[in-house]
Design an enzyme around this catalytic site. Structure first.
Site, PDB file in Angstrom:
ATOM      1  N   ASP A  38       6.399 -33.567  77.277  1.00  0.00           N
ATOM      2  CA  ASP A  38       5.722 -33.596  78.577  1.00  0.00           C
ATOM      3  C   ASP A  38       4.258 -34.042  78.484  1.00  0.00           C
ATOM      4  O   ASP A  38       3.609 -34.220  79.514  1.00  0.00           O
ATOM      5  CB  ASP A  38       5.759 -32.204  79.224  1.00  0.00           C
ATOM      6  CG  ASP A  38       7.161 -31.764  79.587  1.00  0.00           C
ATOM      7  OD1 ASP A  38       8.065 -32.626  79.576  1.00  0.00           O
ATOM      8  OD2 ASP A  38       7.359 -30.567  79.880  1.00  0.00           O
ATOM      9  N   ARG A  96      14.033 -21.587  70.857  1.00  0.00           N
ATOM     10  CA  ARG A  96      13.003 -20.935  71.669  1.00  0.00           C
ATOM     11  C   ARG A  96      13.112 -19.431  71.423  1.00  0.00           C
ATOM     12  O   ARG A  96      14.173 -18.921  71.038  1.00  0.00           O
ATOM     13  CB  ARG A  96      13.208 -21.251  73.148  1.00  0.00           C
ATOM     14  CG  ARG A  96      13.078 -22.742  73.473  1.00  0.00           C
ATOM     15  CD  ARG A  96      12.979 -22.974  74.965  1.00  0.00           C
ATOM     16  NE  ARG A  96      13.073 -24.379  75.311  1.00  0.00           N
ATOM     17  CZ  ARG A  96      12.041 -25.224  75.334  1.00  0.00           C
ATOM     18  NH1 ARG A  96      10.829 -24.812  75.032  1.00  0.00           N
ATOM     19  NH2 ARG A  96      12.213 -26.487  75.676  1.00  0.00           N
ATOM     20  N   THR A 128       4.557 -22.967  70.678  1.00  0.00           N
ATOM     21  CA  THR A 128       4.598 -22.970  69.209  1.00  0.00           C
ATOM     22  C   THR A 128       3.196 -22.837  68.623  1.00  0.00           C
ATOM     23  O   THR A 128       2.986 -22.105  67.645  1.00  0.00           O
ATOM     24  CB  THR A 128       5.233 -24.285  68.716  1.00  0.00           C
ATOM     25  OG1 THR A 128       6.494 -24.434  69.353  1.00  0.00           O
ATOM     26  CG2 THR A 128       5.406 -24.298  67.220  1.00  0.00           C
ATOM     27  N   ILE A 186      16.116 -38.973  77.362  1.00  0.00           N
ATOM     28  CA  ILE A 186      14.824 -39.571  76.990  1.00  0.00           C
ATOM     29  C   ILE A 186      14.163 -38.838  75.826  1.00  0.00           C
ATOM     30  O   ILE A 186      13.167 -39.292  75.282  1.00  0.00           O
ATOM     31  CB  ILE A 186      13.850 -39.678  78.193  1.00  0.00           C
ATOM     32  CG1 ILE A 186      13.397 -38.301  78.688  1.00  0.00           C
ATOM     33  CG2 ILE A 186      14.460 -40.486  79.326  1.00  0.00           C
ATOM     34  CD1 ILE A 186      12.201 -38.371  79.629  1.00  0.00           C
ATOM     35  N   ARG A 187      14.693 -37.670  75.464  1.00  0.00           N
ATOM     36  CA  ARG A 187      14.045 -36.964  74.352  1.00  0.00           C
ATOM     37  C   ARG A 187      14.941 -36.811  73.124  1.00  0.00           C
ATOM     38  O   ARG A 187      14.462 -36.420  72.055  1.00  0.00           O
ATOM     39  CB  ARG A 187      13.503 -35.600  74.803  1.00  0.00           C
ATOM     40  CG  ARG A 187      14.558 -34.566  75.059  1.00  0.00           C
ATOM     41  CD  ARG A 187      13.931 -33.204  75.312  1.00  0.00           C
ATOM     42  NE  ARG A 187      14.906 -32.168  75.032  1.00  0.00           N
ATOM     43  CZ  ARG A 187      14.755 -30.889  75.309  1.00  0.00           C
ATOM     44  NH1 ARG A 187      13.652 -30.458  75.878  1.00  0.00           N
ATOM     45  NH2 ARG A 187      15.673 -30.013  75.018  1.00  0.00           N
TER      46      ARG A 187
HETATM   47  N1  LIG Z   1       2.325 -16.624  73.149  1.00  0.00           N
HETATM   48  C1  LIG Z   1       3.154 -16.778  72.116  1.00  0.00           C
HETATM   49  N2  LIG Z   1       2.997 -16.072  70.985  1.00  0.00           N
HETATM   50  C2  LIG Z   1       3.818 -16.226  69.935  1.00  0.00           C
HETATM   51  N3  LIG Z   1       4.863 -17.077  69.916  1.00  0.00           N
HETATM   52  C3  LIG Z   1       5.078 -17.809  71.005  1.00  0.00           C
HETATM   53  C4  LIG Z   1       4.250 -17.710  72.163  1.00  0.00           C
HETATM   54  N4  LIG Z   1       4.725 -18.566  73.098  1.00  0.00           N
HETATM   55  C5  LIG Z   1       5.807 -19.161  72.551  1.00  0.00           C
HETATM   56  N5  LIG Z   1       6.006 -18.716  71.297  1.00  0.00           N
HETATM   57  C6  LIG Z   1       7.088 -19.120  70.387  1.00  0.00           C
HETATM   58  O1  LIG Z   1       6.982 -20.509  70.121  1.00  0.00           O
HETATM   59  C7  LIG Z   1       8.264 -21.104  70.093  1.00  0.00           C
HETATM   60  C8  LIG Z   1       8.313 -22.294  71.011  1.00  0.00           C
HETATM   61  O2  LIG Z   1       7.835 -21.959  72.303  1.00  0.00           O
HETATM   62  P1  LIG Z   1       8.394 -22.705  73.611  1.00  0.00           P
HETATM   63  O3  LIG Z   1       9.870 -22.489  73.709  1.00  0.00           O
HETATM   64  O4  LIG Z   1       7.570 -22.288  74.753  1.00  0.00           O
HETATM   65  O5  LIG Z   1       8.238 -24.242  73.287  1.00  0.00           O
HETATM   66  P2  LIG Z   1       6.948 -25.123  73.076  1.00  0.00           P
HETATM   67  O6  LIG Z   1       6.446 -24.966  71.704  1.00  0.00           O
HETATM   68  O7  LIG Z   1       5.963 -24.848  74.159  1.00  0.00           O
HETATM   69  O8  LIG Z   1       7.580 -26.572  73.198  1.00  0.00           O
HETATM   70  P3  LIG Z   1       8.022 -27.361  74.512  1.00  0.00           P
HETATM   71  O9  LIG Z   1       7.653 -26.538  75.701  1.00  0.00           O
HETATM   72  O10 LIG Z   1       7.302 -28.649  74.442  1.00  0.00           O
HETATM   73  O11 LIG Z   1       9.486 -27.545  74.379  1.00  0.00           O
HETATM   74  C9  LIG Z   1       9.275 -20.023  70.434  1.00  0.00           C
HETATM   75  O12 LIG Z   1       9.920 -19.613  69.255  1.00  0.00           O
HETATM   76  C10 LIG Z   1       8.435 -18.920  71.036  1.00  0.00           C
HETATM   77  O13 LIG Z   1       8.940 -17.632  70.750  1.00  0.00           O
HETATM   78  O1  LIG Z   2      16.577 -27.220  78.070  1.00  0.00           O
HETATM   79  P1  LIG Z   2      15.508 -26.990  77.076  1.00  0.00           P
HETATM   80  O2  LIG Z   2      15.873 -27.398  75.712  1.00  0.00           O
HETATM   81  O3  LIG Z   2      14.931 -25.622  77.160  1.00  0.00           O
HETATM   82  O4  LIG Z   2      14.321 -27.974  77.418  1.00  0.00           O
HETATM   83  C1  LIG Z   2      13.944 -28.343  78.704  1.00  0.00           C
HETATM   84  C2  LIG Z   2      12.478 -28.401  78.865  1.00  0.00           C
HETATM   85  O5  LIG Z   2      11.761 -28.800  77.723  1.00  0.00           O
HETATM   86  C3  LIG Z   2      10.725 -29.698  78.088  1.00  0.00           C
HETATM   87  O6  LIG Z   2      11.095 -30.947  77.644  1.00  0.00           O
HETATM   88  C4  LIG Z   2       9.420 -29.415  77.412  1.00  0.00           C
HETATM   89  O7  LIG Z   2       8.933 -28.177  77.697  1.00  0.00           O
HETATM   90  C5  LIG Z   2      10.666 -29.618  79.610  1.00  0.00           C
HETATM   91  O8  LIG Z   2      10.203 -30.749  80.262  1.00  0.00           O
HETATM   92  C6  LIG Z   2      12.082 -29.292  79.964  1.00  0.00           C
HETATM   93  O9  LIG Z   2      12.223 -28.628  81.165  1.00  0.00           O
END
Ligand SMILES: Nc1ncnc2c1ncn2[C@@H]1O[C@H](COP(=O)(O)OP(=O)(O)OP(=O)(O)O)[C@@H](O)[C@H]1O
Ligand SMILES: O=P(O)(O)OC[C@H]1O[C@](O)(CO)[C@@H](O)[C@@H]1O
Ligand SMILES: [Mg+2]
Length: 478
Positions: free
Chosen positions: A215, A159, A187, A372-373
């Protein structure tokens, strides 16, 4: 930001099209799709998708209603914009884990190499920040052969760390011209920024998103890969909770599942199980004390059946919990709010209540969150991952860019990034699916008559996807 490509047609037809490399590089040459000579495909009738084919966003329409929004149908095109030798692809996985990530990686590599004869494919190590790190992982059919049997992602994930300019510099320096980005809403937002920067620099680079979210909170698409597997795995925790509950005097089996803002996992796991008496999700506010509250329902259930099972999504009841604690300002590296453990808080509140009313009760709290993941995807998800990956590759080869490959009403489509990132998918509690759950568990809705009539104004048409956020008024017991 480049403006959306919209095509209007007769009868209220709207195509929300995806960008194409020729939008900003009009003189690109085209080539015959090598699939034409592929023994597996050359016999398939109409193997190439007609470029005019589109898929409707809503399949239920009124007789006199407009035809509505459509997306470009995914699949191989007769003409491609890359020669096999020219392609230098990369794959990156970002955000939390999800069953099926390795299958998607495997199938992108297989599609590129077996269908299109591509030889240069790089894995980016550890999410977006891996673009500007030294290490990359060369990917071949041999390297990825067995990876679908493992949970997680062989590429690693992270992240935070999205720096658009540095990422595009790295893409340019390495001579990458197809970028496959697997990840959730954050992402895809990052992917959209990469696409915009690439377009601004006039590079012949296709940017493709593949939606990943345990989710199921990504809008437009039918469901996300891995969701089915997660729901199936959640059954094991619910079964254990049921066994524990049944075997103890006034036993409560209490299971917390993932779902920060969207309660789909909890909802579908509940519907699948039939052993669950109460499902609590972020979209459906609830209250504890008094008439119609959770405590009253638990007491009733225990008196009638001697045991019960509660399933709770991690984002449910957060406001209620933070009222009794200091405000939570923690964020993860991507800026997502870190939630407090509502499972621990609620199970303690239930225990305190039964102590207060002097009623015997045995609560067993099960938190299978990561279990679960962190598992490999099941058979259905594996097939789904394969189709998603193949569609993603066909689109990039055909010169499309700035899109997410997604399933809409069972058809593979190319969806423009802005439709994926504009909102989160969440359970609409005025939709039939939530009503089905309420009638299956027989739990209270926790909504007063006033809220129900307000909600009804927002009810989406019959059979519509559970897409879109509806603001639910905060329910408190007066
Ligand atoms: N608005 C944004 N602009 C550019 N990069 C972003 C933005 N939001 C998130 N990212 C980048 O995308 C990547 C993943 O984002 P995030 O940790 O929110 O997970 P996600 O892709 O939403 O997946 P999940 O929430 O399902 O685990 C990170 O490297 C983060 O820096
Ligand atoms: O602990 P991590 O790896 O940040 O992920 C937890 C989160 O990722 C998700 O699976 C997806 O955003 C959420 O439901 C959960 O809270
Ligand atoms: Mg997210």
């Amino acid at each position: 930001m480049s403006s959306p490509k919209i095509v209007n047609g007769p009868g209220g037809y709207i195509l929300q099209d995806v960008p194409h490399l020729i939008d900003y590089l009009p003189d690109l040459p085209t080539y015959q799709n090598p699939l034409k000579d592929n023994p597996a495909y050359s016999v398939v009738k109409q193997y190439f998708v007609d470029t005019e084919d589109t898929v409707p966003e809503k399949i239920i329409v009124h007789k006199d209603g407009p035809r509505g929004i459509h997306f470009r149908r995914a699949g191989p095109r007769q003409k491609v914009y890359f020669e096999s030798d020219e392609v230098h692809a990369c794959i990156v996985t970002c955000g939390g884990l999800c069953p099926g990530l390795n299958t998607v990686i495997r199938e992108i590599v297989s599609s590129l190499s077996h269908m299109y004869g591509v030889k240069r494919i790089l894995g980016i190590d550890g999410g977006y920040r891996g673009f500007y790190a030294k290490n990359t992982i060369p990917l071949t059919s041999k390297v990825v052969n067995d990876i679908h049997k493992r949970g997680g992602t062989i590429l690693g994930t992270s992240r935070g760390g999205h720096d658009t300019k540095k990422i595009v510099d790295s893409i340019q320096e390495r001579g990458i011209n197809q970028v496959y980005i697997i990840g959730g809403d954050g992402t895809q937002r990052g992917a959209s920024k990469i696409f915009e920067e690439i377009r601004k620099r006039g590079l012949k680079v296709a940017v493709v998103g593949i939606p990943k979210t345990i989710d199921n909170d990504i809008p437009v698409i039918d469901r996300s890969f891995g969701f089915d597997t997660a729901v199936e795995e959640a059954q094991r925790a619910i079964n254990a909770a049921h066994v524990e509950a049944e075997s103890n005097e006034n036993g409560i089996g209490f299971v917390k599942l993932m779902g920060r803002h969207s309660g789909f996992i909890a909802m579908y796991a509940t519907l699948a199980s039939r052993d669950v008496d109460c499902c609590l999700i972020p979209e459906s506010p609830f209250y504890l004390e008094g008439e119609g509250g959770l405590f009253e329902y638990i007491e009733k259930r225990l008196k009638e059946h001697g045991h019960m099972v509660i399933v709770l999504a991690e984002g449910a009841g957060q406001e209620m919990m933070t009222k009794s604690m200091e405000t939570n300002t923690l964020e993860d590296a991507s800026g997502n709010k870190v939630l407090k453990d509502v499972g621990l808080w609620l199970s303690q509140s239930i225990k305190d209540h039964f102590k207060k009313i002097k009623m015997v009760m045995n609560l067993k709290y099960i938190d299978p969150t990561y279990m679960i993941r962190a598992i490999p995807s099941n058979a259905a998800d594996n097939v789904y991952c394969t189709l998603l990956a193949q569609s993603a590759v066909h689109g990039a080869m055909a010169g499309y860019t700035g899109y997410t490959s997604g399933l809409v009403h069972g058809r593979q489509t190319y969806i423009p990034f802005y439709r994926i990132t504009e909102k989160q998918n969440s359970v609409v509690i005025t939709d039939r699916m939530w009503a089905r759950l309420l009638s299956s568990t027989n739990q209270p809705s926790f909504l007063g008559p006033k809220h129900v009539s307000e909600e009804n104004k927002e009810t989406p048409p019959d059979g519509e996807n559970c897409n879109g956020v509806v603001d639910i008024p905060q329910v408190t017991k007066e």
